[in-house]
Design a protein around this motif. Sequence first.
Motif, short mmCIF file in Angstrom:
data_model
loop_
_atom_site.label_atom_id
_atom_site.label_comp_id
_atom_site.label_asym_id
_atom_site.label_seq_id
_atom_site.Cartn_x
_atom_site.Cartn_y
_atom_site.Cartn_z
N ASP A 12 8.64 8.65 50.41
CA ASP A 12 8.59 7.71 51.51
C ASP A 12 9.58 8.07 52.61
OD1 ASP A 12 11.00 6.96 50.23
OD2 ASP A 12 9.83 5.64 48.94
N GLN A 13 10.12 9.28 52.61
CA GLN A 13 10.98 9.74 53.68
C GLN A 13 10.21 10.74 54.54
OE1 GLN A 13 14.08 11.20 50.91
NE2 GLN A 13 15.54 10.13 52.21
N LYS A 14 10.60 10.82 55.81
CA LYS A 14 10.09 11.88 56.65
C LYS A 14 10.73 13.18 56.20
CE LYS A 14 7.43 9.78 59.70
NZ LYS A 14 6.02 10.11 59.92
N GLN A 15 9.91 14.22 56.03
CA GLN A 15 10.42 15.48 55.53
C GLN A 15 10.51 16.51 56.65
OE1 GLN A 15 8.13 18.42 52.94
NE2 GLN A 15 9.38 17.40 51.41
N LEU A 16 11.67 17.13 56.77
CA LEU A 16 11.91 18.12 57.80
C LEU A 16 12.13 19.49 57.16
CD1 LEU A 16 14.53 16.12 59.92
CD2 LEU A 16 12.03 16.01 60.05
N LEU A 17 11.70 20.54 57.86
CA LEU A 17 11.99 21.91 57.44
C LEU A 17 12.95 22.49 58.47
CD1 LEU A 17 11.64 24.46 55.76
CD2 LEU A 17 9.53 24.95 57.04
N LEU A 18 14.15 22.86 58.03
CA LEU A 18 15.20 23.41 58.89
C LEU A 18 15.32 24.91 58.62
CD1 LEU A 18 17.64 23.11 60.81
CD2 LEU A 18 19.00 22.43 58.81
N LEU A 26 21.28 15.11 59.03
CA LEU A 26 19.92 14.56 59.01
C LEU A 26 19.66 13.77 57.73
CD1 LEU A 26 17.97 17.59 60.53
CD2 LEU A 26 18.30 15.34 61.58
N GLU A 27 20.18 14.26 56.61
CA GLU A 27 20.01 13.51 55.36
C GLU A 27 20.77 12.20 55.41
OE1 GLU A 27 19.09 17.02 52.09
OE2 GLU A 27 21.16 16.31 52.33
N PHE A 28 21.93 12.18 56.05
CA PHE A 28 22.68 10.93 56.23
C PHE A 28 21.87 9.93 57.04
CE2 PHE A 28 25.66 8.36 58.79
CZ PHE A 28 26.32 7.70 57.78
N ARG A 29 21.05 10.44 57.97
CA ARG A 29 20.23 9.58 58.80
C ARG A 29 18.89 9.21 58.15
NH1 ARG A 29 22.30 9.12 64.07
NH2 ARG A 29 20.67 7.53 64.25
N GLY A 30 18.70 9.60 56.90
CA GLY A 30 17.55 9.13 56.14
C GLY A 30 16.39 10.11 56.00
N TYR A 31 16.58 11.36 56.42
CA TYR A 31 15.51 12.34 56.31
C TYR A 31 15.67 13.19 55.06
CZ TYR A 31 14.55 11.17 61.19
OH TYR A 31 14.25 10.50 62.34
N GLU A 32 14.56 13.69 54.55
CA GLU A 32 14.58 14.70 53.50
C GLU A 32 14.49 16.06 54.18
OE1 GLU A 32 11.88 16.25 49.72
OE2 GLU A 32 11.57 14.24 50.55
N VAL A 33 15.41 16.97 53.85
CA VAL A 33 15.50 18.24 54.57
C VAL A 33 15.40 19.41 53.60
CG1 VAL A 33 16.85 19.64 56.17
CG2 VAL A 33 16.99 17.14 56.29
#
Length: 214
Positions: free
Chosen positions: A8-14, A29-36
């Motif tokens: 249920d998190q937005k997933q980012l590819l860095l 970004l993870e602190f702000r609620g994203y999965e990275v």
Amino acid sequence: MKDSTPGDQKQLLLIDDDPNLILLVKDYLEFRGYEVNTAGNGREALDMLEDTIPDMIICDVMMPEMDGHAFVRHVRENPSTEWIPILFLSAKGQSQDRVKGLNTGADVYMVKPFEPEELVAQVESSLKQASRLIKQQIKGGGSPMIQVPFDVELTPTELRVVQFVARGMANREIANELQVSQRTIESHVSNMLGKTGLNNRTELARWAIENNKA
């Protein structure tokens, strides 16, 4: 291949070859609620896209093995990934560098060094824009309707949450709006995914829009 994150998190590819930048940006970004998820170059990132499709890509330009320009061209040529919002990070800030990056297929071009808050704002803006495009595509009949069991019933709270999800809001934003914890929102989204049998937030948003729940 999974279409976006199954949770249920937005997933980012860095993607960046600088481990210090990877660590700092990932933590923020993870602190702000994203999965990275992270990769060190374009070639490694393409291999990762074989297994998981993120909601957004943040990519350095100058990298070994495969640079950002070559990577973005591959992403844009693949029908399963061409829709993904892409943000370029680069130490080159000349106008011709920006133009080249945007012409290659990036949606946003940010110059290093950058303020973390600006990066988060660009990420959230890009994700909301992608959500609006999906909504427009659905209205235009560009995608087949998502199939969900006919007897699915949402609680009043779940209905409110899915309306915010359909607007492209992150769990943290929804939690602030409803004045509850982010964990509570994550639980509601997870419950709705279980009820509907859908795989991710994008499908949940589409289903809500198609069925006039948002």
